[in-house]
Design a protein around this motif. Sequence first.
Motif, PDB file in Angstrom:
ATOM      1  N   UNK A   1       2.051  -9.487 -13.671  1.00 58.44           N
ATOM      2  CA  UNK A   1       2.103 -10.334 -14.874  1.00 58.44           C
ATOM      3  C   UNK A   1       2.837 -11.598 -14.466  1.00 58.44           C
ATOM      4  N   UNK A   2       2.924 -12.549 -15.363  1.00 65.14           N
ATOM      5  CA  UNK A   2       3.568 -13.824 -15.003  1.00 65.14           C
ATOM      6  C   UNK A   2       5.010 -13.625 -14.575  1.00 65.14           C
ATOM      7  N   UNK A   3       5.692 -12.673 -15.210  1.00 61.26           N
ATOM      8  CA  UNK A   3       7.116 -12.495 -14.906  1.00 61.26           C
ATOM      9  C   UNK A   3       7.407 -11.081 -14.389  1.00 61.26           C
ATOM     10  N   UNK A   4       6.385 -10.429 -13.866  1.00 63.74           N
ATOM     11  CA  UNK A   4       6.578  -9.057 -13.378  1.00 63.74           C
ATOM     12  C   UNK A   4       5.747  -8.891 -12.109  1.00 63.74           C
ATOM     13  N   UNK A   5       6.448  -8.600 -11.011  1.00 70.82           N
ATOM     14  CA  UNK A   5       5.794  -8.594  -9.707  1.00 70.82           C
ATOM     15  C   UNK A   5       5.850  -7.199  -9.063  1.00 70.82           C
ATOM     16  N   UNK A   6       4.856  -6.891  -8.256  1.00 74.76           N
ATOM     17  CA  UNK A   6       4.853  -5.648  -7.479  1.00 74.76           C
ATOM     18  C   UNK A   6       5.004  -5.998  -6.007  1.00 74.76           C
ATOM     19  N   UNK A   7       5.795  -5.214  -5.289  1.00 76.03           N
ATOM     20  CA  UNK A   7       5.839  -5.317  -3.837  1.00 76.03           C
ATOM     21  C   UNK A   7       4.850  -4.279  -3.309  1.00 76.03           C
ATOM     22  N   UNK A   8       3.775  -4.752  -2.692  1.00 77.91           N
ATOM     23  CA  UNK A   8       2.743  -3.854  -2.174  1.00 77.91           C
ATOM     24  C   UNK A   8       2.976  -3.569  -0.698  1.00 77.91           C
ATOM     25  N   UNK A   9       2.664  -2.361  -0.293  1.00 81.49           N
ATOM     26  CA  UNK A   9       2.679  -2.007   1.132  1.00 81.49           C
ATOM     27  C   UNK A   9       1.251  -1.682   1.548  1.00 81.49           C
ATOM     28  N   UNK A  10       0.829  -2.225   2.708  1.00 82.27           N
ATOM     29  CA  UNK A  10      -0.513  -1.941   3.222  1.00 82.27           C
ATOM     30  C   UNK A  10      -0.401  -1.415   4.647  1.00 82.27           C
ATOM     31  N   UNK A  11      -1.201  -0.453   4.995  1.00 81.06           N
ATOM     32  CA  UNK A  11      -1.170   0.060   6.366  1.00 81.06           C
ATOM     33  C   UNK A  11      -2.405   0.880   6.673  1.00 81.06           C
TER      34      UNK A  11
ATOM     35  N   UNK B   1      -5.074  13.856  11.743  1.00 85.45           N
ATOM     36  CA  UNK B   1      -6.325  13.806  12.506  1.00 85.45           C
ATOM     37  C   UNK B   1      -7.372  12.874  11.905  1.00 85.45           C
ATOM     38  N   UNK B   2      -7.084  12.288  10.742  1.00 85.58           N
ATOM     39  CA  UNK B   2      -8.057  11.397  10.094  1.00 85.58           C
ATOM     40  C   UNK B   2      -7.595   9.942  10.227  1.00 85.58           C
ATOM     41  N   UNK B   3      -8.557   9.029  10.177  1.00 89.67           N
ATOM     42  CA  UNK B   3      -8.242   7.601  10.150  1.00 89.67           C
ATOM     43  C   UNK B   3      -8.174   7.189   8.677  1.00 89.67           C
ATOM     44  N   UNK B   4      -7.002   6.742   8.235  1.00 90.25           N
ATOM     45  CA  UNK B   4      -6.853   6.443   6.807  1.00 90.25           C
ATOM     46  C   UNK B   4      -5.919   5.255   6.596  1.00 90.25           C
ATOM     47  N   UNK B   5      -6.047   4.667   5.426  1.00 88.31           N
ATOM     48  CA  UNK B   5      -5.186   3.545   5.071  1.00 88.31           C
ATOM     49  C   UNK B   5      -4.919   3.530   3.580  1.00 88.31           C
ATOM     50  N   UNK B   6      -3.979   2.689   3.218  1.00 89.40           N
ATOM     51  CA  UNK B   6      -3.603   2.626   1.796  1.00 89.40           C
ATOM     52  C   UNK B   6      -3.002   1.273   1.458  1.00 89.40           C
ATOM     53  N   UNK B   7      -3.259   0.826   0.235  1.00 89.00           N
ATOM     54  CA  UNK B   7      -2.433  -0.212  -0.374  1.00 89.00           C
ATOM     55  C   UNK B   7      -1.791   0.459  -1.579  1.00 89.00           C
ATOM     56  N   UNK B   8      -0.473   0.350  -1.664  1.00 93.49           N
ATOM     57  CA  UNK B   8       0.202   0.992  -2.800  1.00 93.49           C
ATOM     58  C   UNK B   8       1.452   0.216  -3.199  1.00 93.49           C
ATOM     59  N   UNK B   9       1.875   0.423  -4.427  1.00 96.18           N
ATOM     60  CA  UNK B   9       3.126  -0.169  -4.882  1.00 96.18           C
ATOM     61  C   UNK B   9       4.277   0.519  -4.176  1.00 96.18           C
ATOM     62  N   UNK B  10       5.197  -0.324  -3.680  1.00 99.31           N
ATOM     63  CA  UNK B  10       6.464   0.225  -3.167  1.00 99.31           C
ATOM     64  C   UNK B  10       7.515   0.127  -4.260  1.00 99.31           C
ATOM     65  N   UNK B  11       7.629  -1.070  -4.815  1.00 98.16           N
ATOM     66  CA  UNK B  11       8.605  -1.361  -5.877  1.00 98.16           C
ATOM     67  C   UNK B  11       7.939  -2.318  -6.857  1.00 98.16           C
ATOM     68  N   UNK B  12       8.439  -2.334  -8.096  1.00 98.13           N
ATOM     69  CA  UNK B  12       7.949  -3.345  -9.038  1.00 98.13           C
ATOM     70  C   UNK B  12       9.060  -3.701 -10.004  1.00 98.13           C
TER      71      UNK B  12
END
Length: 291
Positions: free
Chosen positions: A272-282, A171-182
């Motif tokens: 980091x230079x050699x470490x990446x995160x896959x972010x999900x936004x919605x 019932x609320x309007x909400x969103x998030x950016x979060x790590x999926x994988x790294x």
Amino acid sequence: MNALPFFQNIKNALTAGGTGGLTWHLHAALSRQRWESTKARIETHLFKGLKLKARLAQHSAGELKLILIGASAGWMMSTPWLESFTEIEIYDIDPLTPVLFRLNHGRALKQKGIHVRFHITDAIDQLDRILSKHPDSLIWFDNVLGQHRIRLKNSDLASTQLKILQRRLKGRFWGSVHDLYSGPVQRVPDSPVDVVLELARIEGSDQDSARVHITGDENRPIDHEETSLGQARQSFLQKLGATPNGGAWLDHETAKVFPPGTALTWTGWDFKRDYCHCLELGWTASSADTS
Ligand SMILES: C[S@@+](CC[C@H](N)C(=O)[O-])C[C@H]1O[C@@H](n2cnc3c(N)ncnc32)[C@H](O)[C@@H]1O
């Protein structure tokens, strides 16, 4: 307001259970330039949420309130977006948040007369109370849900708690950016990550076989391309620079945070230079479906 015991505050000021604190602030302050493009993408997505909310006519002009969870010092946060609100309630477990957030955003918000209140508390544990205290506010989880399994040190418990989050937010309007994988990446040195995928999950399952609907990528809109979650993930992580023998990627247990059908954006973040995160936004306003 600080709701946590003294020694908990000391621990959270240092590392916040591996999710923030001094270690995070130092790394973030030194990484500003490398993170700039990801920060810009997040900003675009934040404004997309306001447009969506306006279309749903869920607020009258001039009365937009925000609950911001996991704000930290707002290293990745957009000041112009924050300026869209009349009141902001900030929740974080890190006691350094009020001082550092004000350093990054305070002046602009004060000039606009925006009321900002800080709460040092576990916002996932206390979510129901927070929601009922601010019944009209929009909610943004600011890169905090992917940290839950790290702080709990228990991926099963974190996964269960994150899966039921959408029910608590019903019932609320909400969103998030979060790590999926790294995980570790190998790319041409100093070539910043610049990939985006737009998709929606067709099914509620987070199994590799679950169907997803790809709606576009950085370069072209795609009509009705359907694939599996496992396949979408594999090809996206490869675009980020993951290599088959580059080491295991961490699953942040957030694949079921949003209800099926939510329009999602995946993008990369060169943590980091050699470490990446896959972010999900919605963003979502839909009722919960925890199938
Ligand atoms: C990766 S940092 C987020 C950074 C922040 N959004 C920024 O742009 O600087 C995660 C933040 O979430 C906070 N945090 C972790 N678990 C939390 C919880 N259960 N409730 C509130 N804050 C939490 C940490 O203290 C940390 O500040």
